[in-house]
Write a protein that holds these residues in place. Structure first.
Motif, PDB file in Angstrom:
ATOM      1  N   THR A  54      37.158  51.830  30.914  1.00 16.13           N
ATOM      2  CA  THR A  54      35.847  51.152  31.658  1.00 16.13           C
ATOM      3  C   THR A  54      34.857  51.872  30.824  1.00 16.13           C
ATOM      4  OG1 THR A  54      36.954  51.140  33.773  1.00 16.13           O
ATOM      5  CG2 THR A  54      34.565  50.957  33.603  1.00 16.13           C
ATOM      6  N   GLN A 152      44.637  45.695  28.179  1.00 12.77           N
ATOM      7  CA  GLN A 152      45.999  45.655  28.243  1.00 12.77           C
ATOM      8  C   GLN A 152      46.849  45.011  27.471  1.00 12.77           C
ATOM      9  OE1 GLN A 152      46.594  42.943  31.755  1.00 12.77           O
ATOM     10  NE2 GLN A 152      45.189  43.989  32.994  1.00 12.77           N
ATOM     11  N   SER A 173      42.470  50.742  26.828  1.00 11.22           N
ATOM     12  CA  SER A 173      42.889  51.665  27.957  1.00 11.22           C
ATOM     13  C   SER A 173      44.132  52.159  27.754  1.00 11.22           C
ATOM     14  CB  SER A 173      42.780  50.891  29.275  1.00 11.22           C
ATOM     15  OG  SER A 173      43.368  51.632  30.251  1.00 11.22           O
ATOM     16  N   LYS A 178      49.624  51.185  31.067  1.00  9.35           N
ATOM     17  CA  LYS A 178      49.366  50.639  29.808  1.00  9.35           C
ATOM     18  C   LYS A 178      50.727  50.735  28.613  1.00  9.35           C
ATOM     19  CE  LYS A 178      45.564  48.884  30.937  1.00  9.35           C
ATOM     20  NZ  LYS A 178      45.608  48.641  32.279  1.00  9.35           N
TER      21      LYS A 178
HETATM   22  C1  PLP Z   1      41.614  43.970  31.402  1.00  8.69           C
HETATM   23  C2  PLP Z   1      41.074  45.485  31.870  1.00  8.69           C
HETATM   24  N1  PLP Z   1      39.971  45.898  31.357  1.00  8.69           N
HETATM   25  C3  PLP Z   1      39.377  47.078  31.696  1.00  8.69           C
HETATM   26  C4  PLP Z   1      40.411  48.056  32.635  1.00  8.69           C
HETATM   27  C5  PLP Z   1      39.763  49.403  32.735  1.00  8.69           C
HETATM   28  O1  PLP Z   1      40.535  50.457  32.281  1.00  8.69           O
HETATM   29  P1  PLP Z   1      40.502  51.782  32.931  1.00  8.69           P
HETATM   30  O2  PLP Z   1      41.377  51.689  34.260  1.00  8.69           O
HETATM   31  O3  PLP Z   1      41.171  52.648  31.840  1.00  8.69           O
HETATM   32  O4  PLP Z   1      39.157  52.356  33.374  1.00  8.69           O
HETATM   33  C6  PLP Z   1      41.448  47.594  32.984  1.00  8.69           C
HETATM   34  C7  PLP Z   1      42.457  48.674  33.416  1.00  8.69           C
HETATM   35  O5  PLP Z   1      43.397  48.346  34.083  1.00  8.69           O
HETATM   36  C8  PLP Z   1      41.958  46.354  32.282  1.00  8.69           C
HETATM   37  O6  PLP Z   1      43.207  45.736  32.862  1.00  8.69           O
END
Ligand code: PLP
Length: 389
Positions: A54, A152, A173, A178
């Motif tokens: 994020t 992903q 991420s 992951k």
């Molecule tokens: C498609 C996608 N975008 C963004 C994120 C955000 O990643 P994070 O959980 O590391 O903040 C995720 C997390 O699973 C995701 O699947």
């Protein structure tokens, strides 16, 4: 999907023993080493480690000067974090249909572009590459910036290039789910020097105290999302594993697809089968009822029913709660008045239809050949029970 073991424990233990847990404590930090090595792996110019996917997406958007007054296109099928990052940058997410590949439909993108649209975030969901050639064509013609959400899709590619490196910036991420993980983590990638400097500021606005005040970009304030040396050390080990993991996933996926080719089951179209992550085999069933029955038989998941990967589940977006304080809420900013911000649960009926008929079956790199055979037998039996033969 990841593998983790003693080499990661040793790498983390060695950081703890060294007493250097902060990336600026020594000249060659584990974080910097990972950034350099991951950039070489991706064939990218700049990689910046951060605390999550994020924060990587938010830094990528800010890096490219996206902010209030801008619309950013996001697909109807993604984790809500994609849309949250747009709001964190002060812009407004606009939802675009997916097609049968369960990734953004380039034609729907083209149709949806409006006068305020500045950027698009194609999301490589479940390691499935978007139709990047078509999306880049639309983006060039419509003068949109492209930020790939490759959260992903770590280790995946698209016709010889690594996902995340095709657009103007990309985000990864490294959370627990992951292909490569350090528990929680993320990375921004871009080939633009100024964007990289802005992303660095977004990730660590106090970084100039440690890196020197003579930075190319004047620092602005932001929330901190710097990674620790523990994460950097673990990711250096994980990077050595990624290719074997993705190769294993892809091999199993191709075997399953080949062995079920004559069952009548329709696999979703793949945009780069030789390069993708191979994390999931996805079939499109004729009806929702058949999808439900098939998913039950194969212990699979109906894509539209994960409870968090389609736009109808994005509660704060539907309430237009884009920030913790009304005065900071992008939905209330005067600059965003001309942006489209009406969301309805039934606004993307085509996506809903596809996502509720799509069933995914997770691959695992450590599955033995006999286990893959069992899975194939189960899929064949379920195909006849679901009535697709
Ligand atoms: C498609 C996608 N975008 C963004 C994120 C955000 O990643 P994070 O959980 O590391 O903040 C995720 C997390 O699973 C995701 O699947």
């Amino acid at each position: 999907m990841y593998r983790v073991g003693k080499p990661e424990i040793d790498a983390i233990a060695s950081v703890i023993r060294s007493g250097n847990l902060f990336r600026y404590q020594k000249t060659e930090s584990a974080c910097a080493r990972f950034e350099r090595r991951y950039a070489a792996y991706l064939d990218a110019r700049h990689v910046l480690l951060t605390s999550s996917g994020t924060t990587a997406l938010t830094a990528a958007l800010v890096a490219l000067d996206i902010g209030p007054g801008d619309e950013v296109m996001v697909p109807a099928c993604t984790y809500m974090a994609t849309a949250c990052a747009v709001l964190a940058a002060g812009a407004i997410p606009v939802i675009v249909d997916v097609d049968e590949s369960i990734t953004m439909d380039p034609a729907a993108l083209d149709d949806a572009v409006g006068p305020r649209t500045r950027a698009v975030i194609p999301v490589h969901m479940w390691g499935l590459p978007c139709n990047m050639n078509a999306i880049m064509r639309v983006a060039r013609r419509r003068k949109l910036l492209v930020i790939e959400d490759a959260c992903q899709a770590v280790g995946g590619g698209y016709h010889g290039r690594k996902l995340g490196t095709i657009g103007d910036a990309g985000a990864f991420s490294f959370n627990y789910y992951k292909n490569m993980t350090c528990g929680e983590g993320g990375a921004v990638v871009t080939r633009r020097a100024r964007a990289a400097a802005r992303a660095a500021c977004m990730i660590d606005c106090c970084g100039f105290y440690w890196k020197g005040r003579q930075q190319s970009v004047h620092p602005f304030t932001s929330n901190g999302s710097r990674a620790s040396e523990l994460e950097g050390a673990m990711l250096n080990v994980q990077l050595d594993r990624i290719d074997a993991i993705v190769r294993g996933l892809r091999r199993h996926k191709h075997r399953v697809l080949n062995a079920t080719a004559k069952t009548g089951l329709q696999p979703i179209p793949l945009h780069s089968p030789a390069d993708e992550c191979g994390a999931q085999v996805v079939y499109l069933l004729p009806t929702r009822a058949q999808a439900d029955a098939f998913a039950r038989q194969v212990a699979g998941t109906v894509v539209g029913k994960t409870g968090r990967h389609i736009y109808t589940e994005w509660d704060p977006i539907f309430r237009r709660e884009g920030a913790h304080h009304p005065a900071l809420n992008p939905y209330r900013l005067p600059q965003n008045r001309g942006c489209r911000m009406t969301y309805r649960k039934n606004m993307c009926p085509r996506s809903l239809d596809i996502l509720h008929r799509a069933v995914m079956i997770a691959m695992h790199p450590d599955r033995k050949a006999a286990d893959v055979d069992d899975l194939i037998a189960k899929i064949r039996a379920a195909a006849s029970l679901a009535g697709v033969r």
